[in-house]
Structure formats: C-alpha cells, structure tokens
Design a protein around this motif. Structure first.
Motif, mmCIF file in Angstrom:
data_model
loop_
_atom_site.group_PDB
_atom_site.id
_atom_site.type_symbol
_atom_site.label_atom_id
_atom_site.label_comp_id
_atom_site.label_asym_id
_atom_site.label_seq_id
_atom_site.Cartn_x
_atom_site.Cartn_y
_atom_site.Cartn_z
ATOM 1 N N ALA A 135 35.591 20.260 10.821
ATOM 2 C CA ALA A 135 35.331 21.074 9.704
ATOM 3 C C ALA A 135 35.346 20.145 8.539
ATOM 4 O O ALA A 135 34.425 20.086 7.554
ATOM 5 C CB ALA A 135 36.726 21.829 9.467
ATOM 6 N N VAL A 136 35.965 18.812 8.539
ATOM 7 C CA VAL A 136 35.837 18.004 7.188
ATOM 8 C C VAL A 136 34.562 17.484 7.463
ATOM 9 O O VAL A 136 33.775 17.046 6.392
ATOM 10 C CB VAL A 136 36.994 16.926 7.635
ATOM 11 N N PHE A 137 33.776 17.058 8.579
ATOM 12 C CA PHE A 137 32.632 16.241 8.567
ATOM 13 C C PHE A 137 31.744 17.256 7.934
ATOM 14 O O PHE A 137 30.596 17.022 7.331
ATOM 15 C CB PHE A 137 32.256 16.065 10.072
ATOM 16 N N ASP A 138 31.590 18.414 8.366
ATOM 17 C CA ASP A 138 30.612 19.686 7.906
ATOM 18 C C ASP A 138 30.828 19.765 6.342
ATOM 19 O O ASP A 138 29.676 19.887 5.646
ATOM 20 C CB ASP A 138 30.900 21.072 8.539
ATOM 21 N N ALA A 139 31.961 19.746 5.853
ATOM 22 C CA ALA A 139 32.182 19.886 4.333
ATOM 23 C C ALA A 139 31.717 18.768 3.824
ATOM 24 O O ALA A 139 31.012 18.797 2.682
ATOM 25 C CB ALA A 139 33.484 19.905 4.136
ATOM 26 N N LEU A 140 31.688 17.473 4.031
ATOM 27 C CA LEU A 140 31.126 16.188 3.374
ATOM 28 C C LEU A 140 29.650 16.489 3.455
ATOM 29 O O LEU A 140 28.787 16.190 2.602
ATOM 30 C CB LEU A 140 31.721 14.978 4.158
ATOM 31 N N LEU A 141 29.101 17.092 4.680
ATOM 32 C CA LEU A 141 27.567 17.381 4.528
ATOM 33 C C LEU A 141 27.127 18.284 3.515
ATOM 34 O O LEU A 141 26.325 18.105 2.723
ATOM 35 C CB LEU A 141 27.197 17.764 5.763
ATOM 36 N N GLU A 142 28.025 19.144 3.350
ATOM 37 C CA GLU A 142 27.794 20.292 2.365
ATOM 38 C C GLU A 142 27.939 19.593 0.791
ATOM 39 O O GLU A 142 27.294 20.203 0.016
ATOM 40 C CB GLU A 142 28.997 21.436 2.606
ATOM 41 N N ARG A 143 28.568 18.793 0.859
ATOM 42 C CA ARG A 143 28.788 18.163 -0.459
ATOM 43 C C ARG A 143 27.566 17.239 -0.981
ATOM 44 O O ARG A 143 27.662 16.436 -1.934
ATOM 45 C CB ARG A 143 30.112 17.325 -0.593
ATOM 46 N N GLY A 144 26.859 17.045 0.047
ATOM 47 C CA GLY A 144 25.544 16.167 -0.190
ATOM 48 C C GLY A 144 25.773 14.762 0.488
ATOM 49 O O GLY A 144 24.841 14.000 0.286
ATOM 50 N N ILE A 145 26.664 14.433 1.128
ATOM 51 C CA ILE A 145 26.700 13.228 1.903
ATOM 52 C C ILE A 145 25.952 13.053 3.222
ATOM 53 O O ILE A 145 26.140 14.195 3.964
ATOM 54 C CB ILE A 145 28.399 12.631 2.163
ATOM 55 N N LYS A 146 25.179 12.112 3.346
ATOM 56 C CA LYS A 146 24.355 12.271 4.523
ATOM 57 C C LYS A 146 25.019 11.799 5.731
ATOM 58 O O LYS A 146 25.907 11.252 5.733
ATOM 59 C CB LYS A 146 23.055 11.158 4.354
ATOM 60 N N ALA A 147 24.756 12.459 6.877
ATOM 61 C CA ALA A 147 25.277 12.193 8.167
ATOM 62 C C ALA A 147 25.484 10.896 8.443
ATOM 63 O O ALA A 147 26.662 10.266 8.959
ATOM 64 C CB ALA A 147 24.953 13.092 9.323
ATOM 65 N N GLU A 148 24.435 9.899 8.378
ATOM 66 C CA GLU A 148 24.157 8.730 8.664
ATOM 67 C C GLU A 148 25.013 7.680 7.649
ATOM 68 O O GLU A 148 25.433 6.537 8.081
ATOM 69 C CB GLU A 148 22.725 8.009 8.659
ATOM 70 N N ASP A 149 25.634 8.314 6.712
ATOM 71 C CA ASP A 149 26.501 7.740 5.483
ATOM 72 C C ASP A 149 28.208 8.044 5.877
ATOM 73 O O ASP A 149 28.785 7.619 5.062
ATOM 74 C CB ASP A 149 26.015 8.066 4.151
ATOM 75 N N ILE A 150 28.295 8.702 6.883
ATOM 76 C CA ILE A 150 29.739 9.198 7.288
ATOM 77 C C ILE A 150 29.976 8.056 8.579
ATOM 78 O O ILE A 150 29.385 8.143 9.460
ATOM 79 C CB ILE A 150 29.849 10.672 7.635
ATOM 80 N N THR A 151 31.207 7.546 8.538
ATOM 81 C CA THR A 151 31.664 6.874 9.694
ATOM 82 C C THR A 151 33.074 7.801 10.089
ATOM 83 O O THR A 151 33.802 7.559 9.292
ATOM 84 C CB THR A 151 32.076 5.219 9.152
#
Length: 306
Positions: A135-151
C-alpha cells in the motif's frame, strides 16, 4: 555475485554497545513475565546504539493508509525513496525505533526514507505486513515517484518484508522497485537454519525459542511456513531487482542471508553479500558510533550509485 568481507576479525570497542543491549534484553526476557506492551517497549530501545544523524529532519505522515515517519536529509533527492520496513519479528520494533538508522542510510545515499508503522503480529498475522508495504509502495507511485527510484529496505523481519514486498508486487502484476537491501534478513519460518546452532554461543539476542514464538505469532496457524511470501527462501527470484544483503558473522541468522544470496544468484539476480566478522544481528544499528557500521553504510552508498 559480489561478496565483501572485512579481512579484520577484530571487533571495535564501540560495536560492543549493540551486543550489550542485546544481552540486557535477553536477560530481561529470560527472567521477566512480559506482556506484549512491555515486550514492545523493550524493543523500542533499539535506537540507542545509533547516533542521531546530523542535518536530518523528520515528519510523521500517513502514506497509503499506513502511518510512519519520513526522514529528509539536507539536500536529499526527494524523487528517490527508501521504503524502510523495521525489524522485530513482525511483532515489535517501530518507526520510532528505526528512524535514526533509516536516516543514516538515506543520508549516505542522498535520498529520503519513509519508515512505516505497519500492522504487527499477533493482532495482525501474515500477510498484513506485506499488504501495508504494498500500500505504501502504491501510494508513492501515485505521488509521482518512479518504481525504479524506490528501494525496499529493511532489517531482520523487515529484511524479509523488503524482499517479500517486491515478490507480492510481481504477483499482482505491478512494477518492481529498482533495488532491494536486506540487513540480517530473517526468512526461515521453518526455524531450521544451521547457524541457529553453530552461532548460538556468539549471538547475544536470537535463539530458536525466541523465533518459535515470533513464527507462531505472525503465521497464526493460517499461513504455511513454506509460503514464498512468508518465507522467501522458497521464492522464485527470476527478474528480481538488484539486491544487497548483509549480516554479522556472529549472528544466528547468518545462513538466512547466505541462502537468500544463493537463491538469488541461481536465478541470475545482480546480488551483493556483505558479511562483517564478529558482528551482531543488524550491526548497522551502530551507525555513527562504530566503524564497522559506518563502513558498511558507505559500501551500500557505493553499491547504490553504481
């Protein structure tokens, strides 16, 4: 696969503070009848060996329905995020106990970090913790953070989650994080690791009996101990992100790290293993205090930028 291991077998005096904390906890657990509230209070002391990193600000926020703490190092790239899942057997530990460690890593990498207070066992058994991480990962994507920029990153049980969250994302057909970092991951829900025996005398905290209670709490008799999302040692790592795994040479969960690395390597994953001789479980908690932890975090920063 890249394997790094400090040639020195000497343990710094500063690193003894973590072993002493663990020994104190072990004594309390052995001689006190603890309620879950007191058990959690003890483990919220986990931050004590970690110095407060300089030039970092914190913010409490709910992301994707999950409360937690952000750490913002001065000058950090806010388009890159560490999703840091705390350790504690899925039952103890918190964003508060881990915010300083997460901030040290984020500062070294030049990024931000969010430490979620995911739902804990036994009140919320598996897969509640993974659901919160997704859920947090999905929310970060919704905020415009790219998946590849999440660790995804975490320690102990949180190291399990750092690995399991990408596996769950893949199962759901969603994009994966760019990198995964696991500190002393606890993966083996069958409690069968060889170093549980061979390192029992040198590990100041982890025992087979302690893990048995944690396993019962998180699986709740509802999830099989060989379920790949509960026990990633059974997972298929084909297509898994770039992976960094570390462990202390003195800890009972050492072979959880080495078995994970073997599985990932066999699947063709770009994987790095770092073992610190003589160090305890989640030795990066000594960030800012002991050279072994600071050198390890510097290695991770170099790996992250490569």
């Amino acid at each position: 696969m890249t394997i790094t291991q400090d040639a020195s077998t000497t343990v710094s005096r500063e690193s003894e503070s973590l072993r002493s904390l663990y020994a104190d906890w072990s004594d309390i657990m052995a001689n006190t009848e603890l309620t879950m509230r007191l058990f959690r209070s003890i483990f919220d002391e986990w931050h004590q060996p970690t110095t407060e990193p300089e030039d970092v600000t914190y913010k409490e926020e709910t992301v994707g329905g999950v409360p937690g703490i952000w750490a913002f190092p001065a000058g950090a790239d806010k388009t890159r995020v560490l999703l840091y899942t705390h350790g504690g057997g899925f039952a103890v530990g918190s964003a508060s106990s881990h915010r300083k460690l997460a901030a040290h890593v984020a500062k070294a990498l030049g990024v931000t970090t969010f430490v979620p207070d995911y739902r804990r066992a036994p009140e919320h058994p598996h897969p509640a913790q993974i659901e919160d991480g997704v859920a947090v990962f999905d929310a970060l994507l919704e905020r415009g953070i790219k998946a590849e920029d999440i660790t995804t990153i975490g320690d102990s049980a949180g190291g399990n989650l750092a690995v399991a969250i990408p596996l769950a994302l893949r199962e759901q057909g969603k994009p994966l994080p760019g990198r995964v970092i696991a500190f002393s991951p606890w993966l083996d829900m069958e409690n069968a690791g060889e170093t549980l025996v061979t390192n029992d005398a040198t590990d100041a905290l982890i025992t087979r009996e302690l893990l048995e209670g944690m396993i019962a709490g998180v699986l709740g008799g509802l999830t099989s101990p060989d379920n790949p999302l509960a026990n990633p040692l059974y997972a298929d790592f084909t297509g898994f992100p770039k992976l960094y795994v570390n462990a202390g040479g003195a800890e009972s969960l050492l072979d959880n790290a080495t078995r994970l690395v073997d599985k990932a390597q066999a699947a063709g994953v770009d994987v790095t293993l770092s073992i610190a001789p003589g160090q305890q479980h989640v030795f990066p908690f000594l960030a800012g205090r002991a050279p072994e932890a600071d050198q390890e975090i510097a290695k991770i920063a170099q790996w992250y930028r490569a």
